[in-house]
Design an enzyme around this catalytic site. Structure first.
Site, PDB file in Angstrom:
ATOM      1  N   PRO A  39       0.815  -1.221   0.000  1.00  0.00           N
ATOM      2  CA  PRO A  39       0.000   0.000   0.000  1.00  0.00           C
ATOM      3  C   PRO A  39       0.851   1.275   0.000  1.00  0.00           C
ATOM      4  CG  PRO A  39      -0.746  -1.532   1.709  1.00  0.00           C
ATOM      5  CD  PRO A  39       0.558  -2.047   1.185  1.00  0.00           C
ATOM      6  N   GLU A  74      -0.119  -7.571   8.427  1.00  0.00           N
ATOM      7  CA  GLU A  74       0.024  -6.121   8.601  1.00  0.00           C
ATOM      8  C   GLU A  74       1.070  -5.542   7.660  1.00  0.00           C
ATOM      9  OE1 GLU A  74      -1.982  -3.928  10.450  1.00  0.00           O
ATOM     10  OE2 GLU A  74      -3.049  -5.831  10.288  1.00  0.00           O
ATOM     11  N   ARG A  99      -0.332  -7.383 -21.471  1.00  0.00           N
ATOM     12  CA  ARG A  99      -1.068  -7.009 -22.680  1.00  0.00           C
ATOM     13  C   ARG A  99      -0.344  -5.940 -23.506  1.00  0.00           C
ATOM     14  NH1 ARG A  99      -4.427  -3.080 -22.537  1.00  0.00           N
ATOM     15  NH2 ARG A  99      -6.122  -4.097 -23.658  1.00  0.00           N
ATOM     16  N   ASP A 123      -1.833   1.249 -28.768  1.00  0.00           N
ATOM     17  CA  ASP A 123      -0.769   2.227 -29.010  1.00  0.00           C
ATOM     18  C   ASP A 123      -1.268   3.638 -28.761  1.00  0.00           C
ATOM     19  OD1 ASP A 123       0.897   0.518 -31.732  1.00  0.00           O
ATOM     20  OD2 ASP A 123       1.091   0.362 -29.577  1.00  0.00           O
TER      21      ASP A 123
HETATM   22  C1  9D3 Z   1      -5.162  -3.055   8.171  1.00  0.00           C
HETATM   23  C2  9D3 Z   1      -3.725  -2.838   7.898  1.00  0.00           C
HETATM   24  N1  9D3 Z   1      -3.451  -1.504   7.371  1.00  0.00           N
HETATM   25  C3  9D3 Z   1      -3.269  -0.543   8.446  1.00  0.00           C
HETATM   26  C4  9D3 Z   1      -3.525   0.845   7.980  1.00  0.00           C
HETATM   27  C5  9D3 Z   1      -2.235  -1.531   6.578  1.00  0.00           C
HETATM   28  C6  9D3 Z   1      -2.249  -2.565   5.514  1.00  0.00           C
HETATM   29  C7  9D3 Z   1      -1.317  -3.583   5.515  1.00  0.00           C
HETATM   30  C8  9D3 Z   1      -1.338  -4.549   4.513  1.00  0.00           C
HETATM   31  C9  9D3 Z   1      -3.189  -2.520   4.516  1.00  0.00           C
HETATM   32  C10 9D3 Z   1      -3.214  -3.506   3.503  1.00  0.00           C
HETATM   33  C11 9D3 Z   1      -2.289  -4.512   3.529  1.00  0.00           C
HETATM   34  C12 9D3 Z   1      -2.317  -5.554   2.482  1.00  0.00           C
HETATM   35  N2  9D3 Z   1      -2.313  -4.936   1.151  1.00  0.00           N
HETATM   36  C13 9D3 Z   1      -1.331  -5.110   0.282  1.00  0.00           C
HETATM   37  O1  9D3 Z   1      -0.400  -5.846   0.562  1.00  0.00           O
HETATM   38  C14 9D3 Z   1      -1.350  -4.381  -0.968  1.00  0.00           C
HETATM   39  C15 9D3 Z   1      -2.262  -3.400  -1.478  1.00  0.00           C
HETATM   40  C16 9D3 Z   1      -3.471  -2.835  -0.967  1.00  0.00           C
HETATM   41  O2  9D3 Z   1      -3.976  -3.164   0.130  1.00  0.00           O
HETATM   42  N3  9D3 Z   1      -4.099  -1.885  -1.722  1.00  0.00           N
HETATM   43  C17 9D3 Z   1      -3.650  -1.476  -2.934  1.00  0.00           C
HETATM   44  N4  9D3 Z   1      -2.531  -1.977  -3.460  1.00  0.00           N
HETATM   45  C18 9D3 Z   1      -1.855  -2.932  -2.739  1.00  0.00           C
HETATM   46  S1  9D3 Z   1      -0.450  -3.658  -3.214  1.00  0.00           S
HETATM   47  C19 9D3 Z   1      -0.321  -4.577  -1.866  1.00  0.00           C
END
Ligand code: 9D3
Length: 253
Positions: free
Chosen positions: A90, A117, A155, A170
């Protein structure tokens, strides 16, 4: 192009690899996708991949050792070559059409899917060469994002799509760089097919008229209108003619 996906849920990817674009790209030899079970890179009896966070707090964190070991094993297959390693998280930079375009030129890519987490920060700092998020919404892990990155990237690899689609693609990439936008950087116009009347809802008359000049103008105006209402941010980058600007002005009144 080869993807190496590191995950605790390799089975998660089976269905997407057995359908549609990814299946075709693999069958035609354009893509190889290898799934690696993170647990196979643990060395304890319980195949532990996670542990409690230092400093306290809820949830669990991916331990660094199995992730480093998994990537080291991949790197040793071609030690002389640089190996791009993407951590899906994230906190990553946002995936856009421009990012997918950039990735499509790479020969090999490692995708690390986190869970819980998060992942020990030393992975982001000392192992990953890139960190990517697919958007500002909370998912449970990096598996869906990894699948999204693979589809958006594959793709764009020459030869993966049919000729017709790739030509269209393109103009997407060059003019817009936006997945939602057409070649002019606008949202697409509405599309209809038969029947011409369905439950009292008629297809716009102009589309049945055979007047291609009018049809082109109608589509352009619907695109402009929808973009102005829903994605005004795209208008700033769009290639607009004087006529387009006059139409937009007329909408604002
Ligand atoms: C509830 C945990 N969150 C606290 C604010 C942090 C959090 C940790 C791990 C939120 C999501 C995740 C798991 N998500 C991903 O590993 C992830 C992700 C996403 O949640 N949203 C958009 N792109 C991605 S890429 C990896």
């Amino acid at each position: 192009m080869t993807f190496d996906v590191i995950t605790i849920f390799p089975e998660f990817f089976r269905s997407i690899l057995e359908h549609g674009l990814l299946k075709r790209a693999m069958a035609s030899g354009h893509t190889t996708i290898r799934l690696h079970d993170l647990r196979e890179f643990t060395d304890d009896r319980h195949h532990t991949v996670d542990d409690r966070p230092f400093g306290g707090g809820p949830g669990m964190v991916f331990k660094p050792e199995p992730v480093f070991r998994a990537v080291d094993a991949l790197r040793s297959e071609a030690p002389e070559k640089a190996l791009p390693v993407i951590l899906l998280s994230p906190q990553g930079r946002l995936l856009t059409q421009a990012v997918a375009e950039e990735l499509s030129h790479v020969e090999r890519l490692v995708l690390i899917c986190g869970r819980y987490e998060g992942v020990d920060e030393r992975v982001a700092e000392h192992l990953a060469t890139d960190e990517i998020s697919i958007g500002d919404f909370v998912l449970s892990g990096g598996e869906l994002p990894a699948a999204v990155v693979m589809e958006a990237t594959i793709r764009l690899v020459p030869g993966v799509l049919g000729n017709e689609e790739s030509t269209e693609q393109d103009s997407f990439a060059v003019a817009a760089g936006q997945p939602s936008a057409n070649g002019h950087g606008l949202l697409d116009c509405p599309h209809y097919t038969r029947p011409a009347e369905f439950r009292d809802w008629k297809v716009p008359e102009v589309l049945l008229s055979g007047n291609h000049q009018q049809i082109r103008q109608w589509r352009r105006r619907r695109s402009l209108e929808k973009t102005w209402k829903r994605r005004p941010d795209l208008l700033a980058e769009a290639a607009l003619s004087e006529e387009d600007r006059r139409w937009l002005e007329s909408l604002k009144m």
